[in-house]
Motif scaffolding. Structure first.
Motif, PDB file in Angstrom:
ATOM      1  N   GLY A 150      17.447 -22.413  41.852  1.00 13.49           N
ATOM      2  CA  GLY A 150      15.996 -22.267  41.854  1.00 13.49           C
ATOM      3  C   GLY A 150      15.317 -23.424  41.147  1.00 13.49           C
ATOM      4  O   GLY A 150      15.965 -24.374  40.690  1.00 13.49           O
ATOM      5  N   GLU A 151      14.004 -23.353  41.063  1.00 14.90           N
ATOM      6  CA  GLU A 151      13.236 -24.402  40.406  1.00 14.90           C
ATOM      7  C   GLU A 151      13.500 -24.390  38.901  1.00 14.90           C
ATOM      8  O   GLU A 151      13.496 -23.329  38.270  1.00 14.90           O
ATOM      9  N   ALA A 152      13.714 -25.575  38.348  1.00 16.24           N
ATOM     10  CA  ALA A 152      14.069 -25.677  36.929  1.00 16.24           C
ATOM     11  C   ALA A 152      13.017 -25.049  36.026  1.00 16.24           C
ATOM     12  O   ALA A 152      13.341 -24.432  35.008  1.00 16.24           O
ATOM     13  N   ALA A 153      11.746 -25.191  36.398  1.00 12.44           N
ATOM     14  CA  ALA A 153      10.666 -24.683  35.547  1.00 12.44           C
ATOM     15  C   ALA A 153      10.708 -23.166  35.403  1.00 12.44           C
ATOM     16  O   ALA A 153      10.216 -22.620  34.412  1.00 12.44           O
ATOM     17  N   SER A 154      11.301 -22.479  36.384  1.00 13.06           N
ATOM     18  CA  SER A 154      11.355 -21.018  36.349  1.00 13.06           C
ATOM     19  C   SER A 154      12.655 -20.490  35.752  1.00 13.06           C
ATOM     20  O   SER A 154      12.830 -19.280  35.620  1.00 13.06           O
ATOM     21  N   LEU A 155      13.564 -21.385  35.385  1.00 15.70           N
ATOM     22  CA  LEU A 155      14.873 -20.980  34.873  1.00 15.70           C
ATOM     23  C   LEU A 155      14.877 -20.948  33.347  1.00 15.70           C
ATOM     24  O   LEU A 155      14.108 -21.666  32.705  1.00 15.70           O
ATOM     25  N   PRO A 156      15.747 -20.135  32.750  1.00 15.83           N
ATOM     26  CA  PRO A 156      15.945 -20.232  31.298  1.00 15.83           C
ATOM     27  C   PRO A 156      16.317 -21.662  30.930  1.00 15.83           C
ATOM     28  O   PRO A 156      16.957 -22.372  31.714  1.00 15.83           O
ATOM     29  N   ILE A 157      15.951 -22.073  29.759  1.00 13.32           N
ATOM     30  CA  ILE A 157      16.092 -23.479  29.392  1.00 13.32           C
ATOM     31  C   ILE A 157      17.546 -23.955  29.446  1.00 13.32           C
ATOM     32  O   ILE A 157      17.828 -25.098  29.807  1.00 13.32           O
ATOM     33  N   ARG A 161      11.671 -34.656  31.968  1.00 15.35           N
ATOM     34  CA  ARG A 161      10.464 -34.672  31.135  1.00 15.35           C
ATOM     35  C   ARG A 161       9.948 -33.254  30.888  1.00 15.35           C
ATOM     36  O   ARG A 161       9.547 -32.910  29.768  1.00 15.35           O
ATOM     37  N   GLU A 162       9.972 -32.429  31.935  1.00 13.04           N
ATOM     38  CA  GLU A 162       9.540 -31.040  31.764  1.00 13.04           C
ATOM     39  C   GLU A 162      10.482 -30.296  30.825  1.00 13.04           C
ATOM     40  O   GLU A 162      10.045 -29.513  29.972  1.00 13.04           O
ATOM     41  N   LEU A 163      11.776 -30.552  30.983  1.00 15.58           N
ATOM     42  CA  LEU A 163      12.773 -29.877  30.151  1.00 15.58           C
ATOM     43  C   LEU A 163      12.658 -30.306  28.693  1.00 15.58           C
ATOM     44  O   LEU A 163      12.772 -29.478  27.777  1.00 15.58           O
ATOM     45  N   ILE A 164      12.413 -31.578  28.465  1.00 15.77           N
ATOM     46  CA  ILE A 164      12.242 -32.078  27.096  1.00 15.77           C
ATOM     47  C   ILE A 164      11.023 -31.437  26.444  1.00 15.77           C
ATOM     48  O   ILE A 164      11.063 -31.021  25.278  1.00 15.77           O
ATOM     49  N   ASN A 165       9.935 -31.330  27.197  1.00 12.42           N
ATOM     50  CA  ASN A 165       8.731 -30.697  26.654  1.00 12.42           C
ATOM     51  C   ASN A 165       8.982 -29.234  26.306  1.00 12.42           C
ATOM     52  O   ASN A 165       8.526 -28.742  25.264  1.00 12.42           O
ATOM     53  N   ARG A 166       9.715 -28.531  27.164  1.00 15.59           N
ATOM     54  CA  ARG A 166      10.050 -27.132  26.880  1.00 15.59           C
ATOM     55  C   ARG A 166      10.941 -27.033  25.647  1.00 15.59           C
ATOM     56  O   ARG A 166      10.765 -26.150  24.801  1.00 15.59           O
ATOM     57  N   THR A 167      11.899 -27.945  25.548  1.00 19.56           N
ATOM     58  CA  THR A 167      12.845 -27.905  24.431  1.00 19.56           C
ATOM     59  C   THR A 167      12.145 -28.165  23.105  1.00 19.56           C
ATOM     60  O   THR A 167      12.459 -27.541  22.083  1.00 19.56           O
ATOM     61  N   LYS A 168      11.187 -29.065  23.100  1.00 19.30           N
ATOM     62  CA  LYS A 168      10.474 -29.387  21.864  1.00 19.30           C
ATOM     63  C   LYS A 168       9.657 -28.210  21.347  1.00 19.30           C
ATOM     64  O   LYS A 168       9.255 -28.199  20.188  1.00 19.30           O
TER      65      LYS A 168
END
Length: 210
Positions: free
Chosen positions: A130-137, A157-164
Motif C-alpha cells: 500500500g501507500e507508504a503514507a498510510s502504513l505504520p512507520i 522525505r515523508e518518512l523522515i518527517n514522520r520519524t522526526k
C-alpha cells in the motif's frame, strides 16, 4: 550493501516491525529473540529466525528473497526440518518469505503446496503493502527498500518527517539512521554527504554500511 544485510539489521534492531508486517501486534516482539542459526554438519544457514522465549509461541523462519530462485521453497523446507530435527523445539513453527514483488517468486511449490494452503508458510510482496503514507512507520521503512529512485526521494522525505515527530527520541534517532542506510544503498552513485544534504540528515552521526 546486500539487501539481506539491510533486513537482518532491521529485524535485529526493530523486531517489532516484523510482527507488524505479518499482521501481529508489535508488542509480540517482546517474547522473541532474533538470531542467525547454523544447521550443524550441513552447509545450511538460516539467516532470520525469531526464537520464542515462551514455549507456546511459534518459531518464525524468515527468508528475504530479492533474486529469482527456482529451488527456494524446497531448500527452505529442508532447512526448517533439519533445524527441527536437530533442536527438537516443543512449539510449532511458521515460515515467512519476503519478496520485493511477485515477479521474483519463481520457485515451484508443487512439493510443498500444503504448507502454503495451510498458511504454515506465507509470502509477503513489499510492493503490494500500500501507500507508504498510510502504513505504520516501521512497515513504511521496509517499503522504502523497494521504491524506485523517483518515488524513493519523495517517500524518504515523508518518512523522515514522520520519524522526526516520534516521541521516543532514541527510537527516532535509530530510525533516521536506518533510513539513511537504506538511501545509501538505493543511491550508490551519491556520496553520503550528498544524501545527507538532500534529505537534511547532515546532523546524524555516520552509519556503517555493510
Amino acid at each position: 550493501m546486500k539487501t539481506d544485510s539491510i533486513f537482518y539489521r532491521l529485524f535485529q534492531e526493530f523486531p517489532s516491525i516484523f510482527f507488524e508486517l505479518i499482521g501481529n501486534p508489535p508488542e509480540a516482539a517482546n517474547t522473541y529473540q532474533f538470531a542467525s542459526v547454523e544447521i550443524k554438519q550441513t552447509a545450511f544457514r538460516i539467516d532470520g529466525v525469531f526464537l520464542p522465549t515462551q514455549e507456546d509461541n511459534p518459531i518464525y523462519f524468515v527468508e528475504v528473497q530479492f533474486q529469482s530462485d527456482t529451488e527456494l521453497y524446497s531448500r527452505l523446507v529442508s532447512e526448517i526440518f533439519l533445524y527441527l530435527r536437530q533442536n527438537k523445539p516443543r512449539g510449532t513453527w511458521r515460515g515467512v518469505v519476503i519478496y520485493p514483488n511477485r515477479n521474483i517468486d519463481t520457485s515451484d511449490t508443487k512439493d510443498c503446496h500444503e504448507f502454503f494452503t495451510s498458511q504454515r508458510i506465507s509470502r509477503i510482496y513489499l510492493n503490494e503493502l500500500g501507500e507508504a503514507a498510510s502504513l505504520p512507520i516501521g512497515i513504511a521503512t521496509i517499503k522504502l527498500v523497494v521504491e524506485d529512485e523517483d518515488t524513493a526521494i519523495i517517500a524518504a522525505r515523508e518518512l523522515i518527517n514522520r520519524t522526526k515527530q516520534a516521541e521516543n527520541l532514541q527510537l527516532q534517532q535509530q530510525l533516521l539512521e536506518f533510513i539513511e542506510t537504506i538511501l545509501v544503498y538505493k543511491f550508490p552513485k551519491m556520496s553520503r554527504e550528498e544524501i545527507e544534504g538532500m534529505f537534511g540528515l547532515s546532523e546524524l552521526k555516520q552509519t556503517r554500511v555493510y
